[in-house]
Scaffold this motif. Structure first.
Motif, PDB file in Angstrom:
ATOM      1  N   LEU A   1     -12.136  14.616  -9.326  1.00 40.00           N
ATOM      2  CA  LEU A   1     -11.474  14.475 -10.907  1.00 40.00           C
ATOM      3  C   LEU A   1     -10.262  13.391 -10.700  1.00 40.00           C
ATOM      4  N   ALA A   2      -9.479  13.480  -9.917  1.00 41.44           N
ATOM      5  CA  ALA A   2      -8.528  12.485  -9.751  1.00 41.44           C
ATOM      6  C   ALA A   2      -9.040  10.901  -9.696  1.00 41.44           C
ATOM      7  N   ALA A   3     -10.061  10.861  -9.279  1.00 41.77           N
ATOM      8  CA  ALA A   3     -10.684   9.439  -9.263  1.00 41.77           C
ATOM      9  C   ALA A   3     -11.692   9.148 -10.425  1.00 41.77           C
ATOM     10  N   SER A   4     -11.905  10.069 -11.422  1.00 41.92           N
ATOM     11  CA  SER A   4     -12.722   9.850 -12.388  1.00 41.92           C
ATOM     12  C   SER A   4     -12.482   8.978 -13.410  1.00 41.92           C
ATOM     13  N   ARG A   5     -13.351   8.048 -13.706  1.00 42.47           N
ATOM     14  CA  ARG A   5     -12.996   7.056 -14.997  1.00 42.47           C
ATOM     15  C   ARG A   5     -12.834   7.917 -16.389  1.00 42.47           C
ATOM     16  N   ASN A   6     -13.559   9.043 -16.628  1.00 42.58           N
ATOM     17  CA  ASN A   6     -13.573   9.782 -17.583  1.00 42.58           C
ATOM     18  C   ASN A   6     -12.258  10.467 -17.976  1.00 42.58           C
ATOM     19  N   LEU A   7     -11.490  10.406 -17.075  1.00 38.19           N
ATOM     20  CA  LEU A   7     -10.088  11.117 -17.042  1.00 38.19           C
ATOM     21  C   LEU A   7      -9.070  10.434 -16.723  1.00 38.19           C
ATOM     22  N   ARG A   8      -9.105   9.031 -17.243  1.00 37.93           N
ATOM     23  CA  ARG A   8      -7.931   8.249 -17.196  1.00 37.93           C
ATOM     24  C   ARG A   8      -6.746   8.313 -18.289  1.00 37.93           C
ATOM     25  N   PRO A   9      -5.528   7.993 -17.843  1.00 39.58           N
ATOM     26  CA  PRO A   9      -4.547   8.036 -18.979  1.00 39.58           C
ATOM     27  C   PRO A   9      -4.675   6.962 -20.020  1.00 39.58           C
ATOM     28  N   GLY A  10      -4.292   7.408 -21.216  1.00 40.07           N
ATOM     29  CA  GLY A  10      -4.374   6.617 -22.355  1.00 40.07           C
ATOM     30  C   GLY A  10      -3.152   5.943 -22.684  1.00 40.07           C
ATOM     31  N   ASN A  11      -3.084   4.912 -23.493  1.00 42.97           N
ATOM     32  CA  ASN A  11      -2.072   4.031 -24.405  1.00 42.97           C
ATOM     33  C   ASN A  11      -1.006   3.419 -23.280  1.00 42.97           C
ATOM     34  N   GLY A  12      -1.550   3.088 -22.027  1.00 38.46           N
ATOM     35  CA  GLY A  12      -0.583   2.659 -21.170  1.00 38.46           C
ATOM     36  C   GLY A  12       0.015   3.467 -20.157  1.00 38.46           C
ATOM     37  N   GLU A  13      -0.187   5.013 -20.196  1.00 41.10           N
ATOM     38  CA  GLU A  13       0.641   5.871 -19.697  1.00 41.10           C
ATOM     39  C   GLU A  13       0.312   6.075 -18.108  1.00 41.10           C
ATOM     40  N   LEU A  14       1.209   6.581 -17.491  1.00 39.58           N
ATOM     41  CA  LEU A  14       0.791   6.564 -15.871  1.00 39.58           C
ATOM     42  C   LEU A  14       0.767   8.053 -15.498  1.00 39.58           C
ATOM     43  N   VAL A  15      -0.153   7.990 -14.269  1.00 44.68           N
ATOM     44  CA  VAL A  15      -0.130   9.133 -13.645  1.00 44.68           C
ATOM     45  C   VAL A  15       1.078   9.472 -12.721  1.00 44.68           C
ATOM     46  N   THR A  16       1.621  10.782 -12.830  1.00 45.12           N
ATOM     47  CA  THR A  16       2.663  10.813 -11.909  1.00 45.12           C
ATOM     48  C   THR A  16       2.508  12.052 -11.012  1.00 45.12           C
ATOM     49  N   HIS A  17       3.384  12.310 -10.162  1.00 46.74           N
ATOM     50  CA  HIS A  17       3.143  13.241  -9.030  1.00 46.74           C
ATOM     51  C   HIS A  17       4.299  14.169  -8.655  1.00 46.74           C
ATOM     52  N   GLN A  18       3.899  15.509  -8.577  1.00 49.04           N
ATOM     53  CA  GLN A  18       5.450  16.428  -8.358  1.00 49.04           C
ATOM     54  C   GLN A  18       5.107  17.308  -7.325  1.00 49.04           C
ATOM     55  N   HIS A  19       6.205  17.616  -6.613  1.00 52.78           N
ATOM     56  CA  HIS A  19       6.309  18.707  -5.705  1.00 52.78           C
ATOM     57  C   HIS A  19       7.016  19.808  -6.400  1.00 52.78           C
ATOM     58  N   LEU A  20       6.444  20.870  -6.770  1.00 53.29           N
ATOM     59  CA  LEU A  20       6.660  22.128  -7.485  1.00 53.29           C
ATOM     60  C   LEU A  20       6.955  23.309  -6.408  1.00 53.29           C
ATOM     61  N   VAL A  21       8.225  23.905  -6.464  1.00 54.18           N
ATOM     62  CA  VAL A  21       8.291  25.303  -5.798  1.00 54.18           C
ATOM     63  C   VAL A  21       8.631  26.116  -6.773  1.00 54.18           C
ATOM     64  N   SER A  22       7.874  27.184  -7.171  1.00 58.75           N
ATOM     65  CA  SER A  22       8.247  28.138  -7.879  1.00 58.75           C
ATOM     66  C   SER A  22       8.394  29.707  -7.316  1.00 58.75           C
TER      67      SER A  22
END
Length: 510
Positions: A19-40
């Protein structure tokens, strides 16, 4: 208060990469993919007071920020639930921020004193901002684990949250995900998975939950609440069916029957081609589950109970072996159905139909009709029909008894859907009498129907008994069915008594 509108899927780590590599799920309008480490970190009391009241409390750390979130649980499958967020200092909850939330009502002095961390989630999240149509949808790819003390379990999920725009665009994005990978609709929030880890519960069948309608519910709301609940009943039993548990097959089959019954009850409200497609898919699923359940009933309630019969029934052990084999074949067919893409899409399609179906977009006076008025009229009609069919049960043909059983089942399901709207003391007493009479009548008619089904099974087995080695099996099958015939009169008597009680019961819906 905010309302979180999202769809979640269970996937594998390999699916997340795809899914991360899919061209069908790319950001729009010049937005960027971000990464987070979450501890809940999730908080509750030792007796899980919050969970038992449908509330979760967590504090999530993302970098240097700490966000406290209070959420409400949903009744069945739903894409929206209440959410209250506030930034806090550190990893401890700020209970002052609970004012005006469902948590506030639970915060007695004892609960405040006993609140402690119960488990935590450690997630690497990849966030992809999407713009389907005119909407904003946040795609979150989560991989990590849930930890409770010395125990942990891996986690791989996809979350699609509607930030703005239409639910239709949210479902369109969900369909893209489902086409790219074999994603399954996730029924359990991370908090529920954490509680499951604490309890270390084995795979088990899930019964249907009580349906509670708002007192002034419209017909459209009543359908959505009901359909969410029964869809959850179906999907929650996937693990039990895949594990081969007989009760899991039974409960999923009950869920399918309830959804088909709901379609019948609300048919004028929801009539559209989309509904017809759901009906076809539910009929297909029922056809995969039915043979397994029929063989389970025959084996466990009839055949195996005769193992100690005196004198012994010739060929009984051979019959058990033959039925076990046929049951195993039927169970594998059911498992294959549940593992199929058709089933996965059936669940997603049904959820979309409930939340954003074509029936909702039609202008209809029925959408706003009071559910209580509709239910009262429904009960009056169905009970009159049931009473008429239940006259002189002893003289009904097998076919007519079957039609009576179906009528009773539809009536019981109707009461199950709407009974929360008739909860006054007087109504509750009268309703209890109806439910007792209906349960007794349906049990007797169900047992009579089982006998008819078993006779058909025995006929098929005898038809297959061409080889000499199958003849003992055919003889034993005939003997078992013969013993059942002696039960028919007693069951008919019990059905007559229950029908009499049904006729005497006073209306509870006035």
């Amino acid at each position: 208060m905010g309302t979180e509108t999202e769809i979640k899927f269970e996937v594998t780590p390999a699916d997340l990469e795809k899914l991360a590599a899919s061209r069908n799920l790319r950001p729009g309008n010049g937005e960027l993919v971000t990464h987070q480490h979450l501890v809940s970190t999730y908080f509750d009391t030792p007796k899980h007071v919050l969970r038992r009241n449908g509330v979760s409390l967590r504090v999530r750390q993302a970098g240097k920020k700490h966000i406290q979130t209070i959420k409400t649980a949903t009744n069945g499958v739903a894409i929206g639930r209440g959410e209250w967020e506030k930034r806090v200092d550190g990893n401890e909850p700020d209970l002052r921020a609970a004012r005006g939330t469902p948590l506030d009502e639970l915060l007695s002095k004892r609960v405040r004193r006993e609140l402690d961390p119960v488990f935590s989630t450690h997630i690497h999240r990849t966030v992809v901002p999407l713009r389907p149509g005119k909407s904003q949808v946040e795609l979150a790819l989560d991989e990590g684990h849930i930890r409770a003390g010395l125990y942990s379990t891996p986690l791989a999920e996809v979350e699609l949250e509607l930030k703005s725009g239409s639910v239709s665009d949210l479902f369109r994005t969900a369909r893209t995900v489902a086409e790219l990978v074999p994603a399954r609709l996730a029924l359990k929030a991370k908090s529920e998975q954490g509680y499951g880890l604490i309890a270390d519960q084995p795979t088990a069948a899930v019964s249907g939950s009580k349906i509670t309608l708002p007192r002034k519910a419209t017909l459209a709301t009543a359908f959505q609440v009901t359909a969410r609940s029964v869809l959850h009943h179906i999907a929650a039993n996937e693990p039990a069916v895949l594990a081969g548990l007989p009760e899991g097959v039974h409960q999923m089959r009950v869920g399918v029957r309830r959804l088909r019954a709901a379609i019948s009850v609300f048919k004028e409200l929801i009539a559209c081609p989309q509904t017809d497609a759901i009906k076809r898919d539910m009929k297909w699923l029922a056809g995969k589950l039915g043979p397994v359940r029929d063989l389970d009933v025959f084996l466990n309630t009839k055949v195996k109970r005769l193992a100690e019969a005196e004198p012994p029934i010739a060929g009984l052990s051979d019959l058990v072996g033959e039925l076990d084999y046929r049951r195993a074949v039927a169970a594998e067919a059911a498992k294959a159905a549940i593992a199929s893409s058709r089933y996965r899409l059936l669940i997603l399609n049904t959820l979309e139909w409930i939340e954003d179906g074509a029936w909702l977009k039609r202008r209809s006076v029925r959408n706003g009709q009071p559910a209580r008025t509709f239910a009262a009229d429904l009960f009056a009609r169905r009970i009159a029909k049931a009473r008429k069919r239940a006259r002189d049960i002893h003289h009904l043909s097998v076919h007519d008894r079957h039609k009576l059983r179906i009528a009773m089942k539809k009536l019981r399901y109707s009461i199950y859907f709407f009974e929360s709207l008739f909860d006054g003391k007087a109504a509750a007493r009268k309703l209890s009498r109806y439910k007792t009479a209906l349960a007794s009548l349906q049990d007797s008619l169900g047992a009579l129907n089982d006998i008819a089904v078993h006779q058909k099974m025995a006929t098929r087995i005898r038809a297959d008994a061409n080889e000499k080695k199958m003849q003992p099996v055919a003889f034993a099958a005939g003997t078992v069915v013969g013993t059942e015939r002696g039960e028919i009169e007693q069951l008919l008597d019990a059905a007559e008594k229950a029908a009499h009680k049904l006729r005497q019961a006073k209306p509870f819906w006035h």
